[in-house]
Write a protein that holds these residues in place. Structure first.
Motif, PDB file in Angstrom:
ATOM      1  N   LEU A  74       1.108  -1.368  -0.075  1.00  0.00           N
ATOM      2  CA  LEU A  74       0.185   0.330  -0.043  1.00  0.00           C
ATOM      3  C   LEU A  74       0.879   0.986  -0.573  1.00  0.00           C
ATOM      4  O   LEU A  74       0.448   2.407  -0.645  1.00  0.00           O
ATOM      5  CB  LEU A  74      -0.797   0.154   1.158  1.00  0.00           C
ATOM      6  CG  LEU A  74      -1.932  -1.373   1.369  1.00  0.00           C
ATOM      7  CD1 LEU A  74      -3.063  -1.201   2.647  1.00  0.00           C
ATOM      8  CD2 LEU A  74      -2.335  -1.514  -0.174  1.00  0.00           C
ATOM      9  N   MET A  75       2.006   1.375   0.983  1.00  0.00           N
ATOM     10  CA  MET A  75       3.047   2.360   1.092  1.00  0.00           C
ATOM     11  C   MET A  75       3.686   2.390  -0.336  1.00  0.00           C
ATOM     12  O   MET A  75       4.160   3.945  -0.701  1.00  0.00           O
ATOM     13  CB  MET A  75       3.578   2.496   2.060  1.00  0.00           C
ATOM     14  CG  MET A  75       3.069   2.041   3.861  1.00  0.00           C
ATOM     15  SD  MET A  75       2.142   3.897   3.484  1.00  0.00           S
ATOM     16  CE  MET A  75       0.020   2.861   2.736  1.00  0.00           C
ATOM     17  N   LEU A  76       4.104   1.276  -1.435  1.00  0.00           N
ATOM     18  CA  LEU A  76       4.815   1.429  -2.459  1.00  0.00           C
ATOM     19  C   LEU A  76       4.019   1.707  -3.369  1.00  0.00           C
ATOM     20  O   LEU A  76       4.430   2.943  -4.155  1.00  0.00           O
ATOM     21  CB  LEU A  76       5.073  -0.231  -2.755  1.00  0.00           C
ATOM     22  CG  LEU A  76       6.547  -0.106  -1.948  1.00  0.00           C
ATOM     23  CD1 LEU A  76       6.558  -2.051  -1.823  1.00  0.00           C
ATOM     24  CD2 LEU A  76       7.055   0.165  -1.597  1.00  0.00           C
ATOM     25  N   ALA A  77       2.720   1.960  -3.145  1.00  0.00           N
ATOM     26  CA  ALA A  77       1.737   2.119  -4.605  1.00  0.00           C
ATOM     27  C   ALA A  77       1.467   3.591  -3.997  1.00  0.00           C
ATOM     28  O   ALA A  77       1.282   4.325  -5.132  1.00  0.00           O
ATOM     29  CB  ALA A  77      -0.183   1.633  -4.768  1.00  0.00           C
ATOM     30  N   LEU A  78       0.828   3.816  -2.644  1.00  0.00           N
ATOM     31  CA  LEU A  78       0.913   5.478  -2.192  1.00  0.00           C
ATOM     32  C   LEU A  78       2.582   5.922  -3.246  1.00  0.00           C
ATOM     33  O   LEU A  78       1.846   7.196  -3.314  1.00  0.00           O
ATOM     34  CB  LEU A  78       0.314   5.495  -1.556  1.00  0.00           C
ATOM     35  CG  LEU A  78       0.159   7.052  -0.778  1.00  0.00           C
ATOM     36  CD1 LEU A  78      -0.552   7.447  -1.521  1.00  0.00           C
ATOM     37  CD2 LEU A  78       0.385   7.245   1.145  1.00  0.00           C
ATOM     38  N   ALA A  79       3.406   5.875  -2.564  1.00  0.00           N
ATOM     39  CA  ALA A  79       4.736   6.109  -2.556  1.00  0.00           C
ATOM     40  C   ALA A  79       4.805   6.788  -4.513  1.00  0.00           C
ATOM     41  O   ALA A  79       5.195   8.318  -5.118  1.00  0.00           O
ATOM     42  CB  ALA A  79       5.637   6.484  -2.262  1.00  0.00           C
ATOM     43  N   ALA A  80       4.545   5.853  -4.665  1.00  0.00           N
ATOM     44  CA  ALA A  80       4.267   5.753  -6.647  1.00  0.00           C
ATOM     45  C   ALA A  80       3.431   6.492  -7.608  1.00  0.00           C
ATOM     46  O   ALA A  80       2.810   6.278  -9.139  1.00  0.00           O
ATOM     47  CB  ALA A  80       5.074   4.634  -7.529  1.00  0.00           C
ATOM     48  N   SER A  81       2.089   6.098  -6.974  1.00  0.00           N
ATOM     49  CA  SER A  81       1.213   7.356  -7.348  1.00  0.00           C
ATOM     50  C   SER A  81       1.421   8.960  -7.000  1.00  0.00           C
ATOM     51  O   SER A  81       0.365   9.033  -8.344  1.00  0.00           O
ATOM     52  CB  SER A  81      -0.243   6.430  -6.864  1.00  0.00           C
ATOM     53  OG  SER A  81      -0.231   7.877  -5.555  1.00  0.00           O
ATOM     54  N   GLY A  82       1.624   9.349  -7.361  1.00  0.00           N
ATOM     55  CA  GLY A  82       1.806  10.555  -7.025  1.00  0.00           C
ATOM     56  C   GLY A  82       0.713  11.409  -7.044  1.00  0.00           C
ATOM     57  O   GLY A  82      -0.041  12.763  -6.747  1.00  0.00           O
TER      58      GLY A  82
END
Length: 266
Positions: A152-160
């Motif tokens: 979840l945190m990896l995706a949030l960081a990569a989402s912009g």
């Protein structure tokens, strides 16, 4: 609340690689995702509370290859969370599940350090295990989260998208009309408050969820999809819904048959 005893064990929250259930000819060693300190602590543990005993044994076999184990795999004490925790979740306090969790921690009260582990990623985050953590605190046990991947945190960081204000809302309904209504509710919250909305789906329904998002969301809403995180085939796409529709190839390049995280917002 019970007072912590120096003779009591510690509950370690042990993260695992995010490749569970994804076919690979040669899975990378766990050291590619887990730091040495996490592997060292894991290798010393002999008592486990798990989401799935089979996947835990497979994980420990991989740990054994790089860091060794305190006792052989066959001698590891592994107990699974109750079935209800798998089917209904154990994130909200419930007398029955919390009482069962206390029983699972009996070895820690006898002085054994214990590990809590899920099938992939961090236990108790989008996975079962919260009841065990609550029980540990109630029993006065020390709780130590170890470092590892959290999708979840990896995706949030990569989402912009907004990383200062976000909410993980779990799964959306499977029924077509209920799902559309829920997606509109999440979109309204995100556009009104700026709060990023994060959700997941089982891999075999990822494609259907993506199509529902593109059909339901407003063109100016930002949608991000991150799939197969930490794996060689990982892909993260983030764009306005209008851009997703204009560039159909963006959808085709996503590993929708692997675990994905979906995010929407401004």
């Amino acid at each position: 609340m019970s007072a912590h005893s120096e003779k009591s064990g510690v509950l370690y929250l042990v993260p695992t690689p995010l490749d569970f259930g994804i076919a690979q000819d040669a899975p990378a060693p766990p050291g590619q995702w887990l730091p040495a300190e996490t592997l060292s602590a894991t290798s010393r543990l002999t008592h486990w509370v798990t989401e799935n005993a089979k996947s835990t044994r497979a994980f420990l076999k991989r740990v054994e290859a790089v860091a060794g184990l305190a006792v052989p795999l066959q001698a590891q004490h592994i107990v699974e969370l109750p079935r209800a925790a798998h089917k209904k979740g154990d994130h909200a306090p419930q007398p029955d599940s919390d009482a069962q969790a206390r029983e699972l921690l009996a070895p820690a009260l006898s002085g054994h350090d214990m590990g809590l582990v899920s099938e992939a990623g961090m236990p108790a985050i989008a996975d079962p295990g919260s009841s065990v953590v609550r029980a540990a605190h109630a029993l006065g046990l020390r709780v130590v989260p170890l470092t590892g991947p959290v999708s979840l945190m990896l995706a949030l960081a990569a989402s912009g998208l907004n990383g200062q204000n976000f909410a993980f809302v779990g799964y959306v309904p499977q029924d077509t009309s209920e799902r559309a209504q829920r997606l509109r509710e999440l979109e309204a919250t995100a556009l009104k408050t700026g709060q990023t909305q994060i959700f997941i789906e089982t891999p075999y329904r990822n494609a259907a969820l993506l199509q529902a998002l593109l059909q339901t969301l407003h063109p100016h809403t930002r949608l991000a999809v991150c799939g197969a995180l930490t794996l060689p085939q990982q892909v993260c796409h983030s764009a306005l819904v209008s851009e997703w529709k204009r560039k159909a190839g963006r959808q085709d390049s996503l590993p929708l048959d692997a675990p994905c995280v979906f995010l929407l917002g401004r």
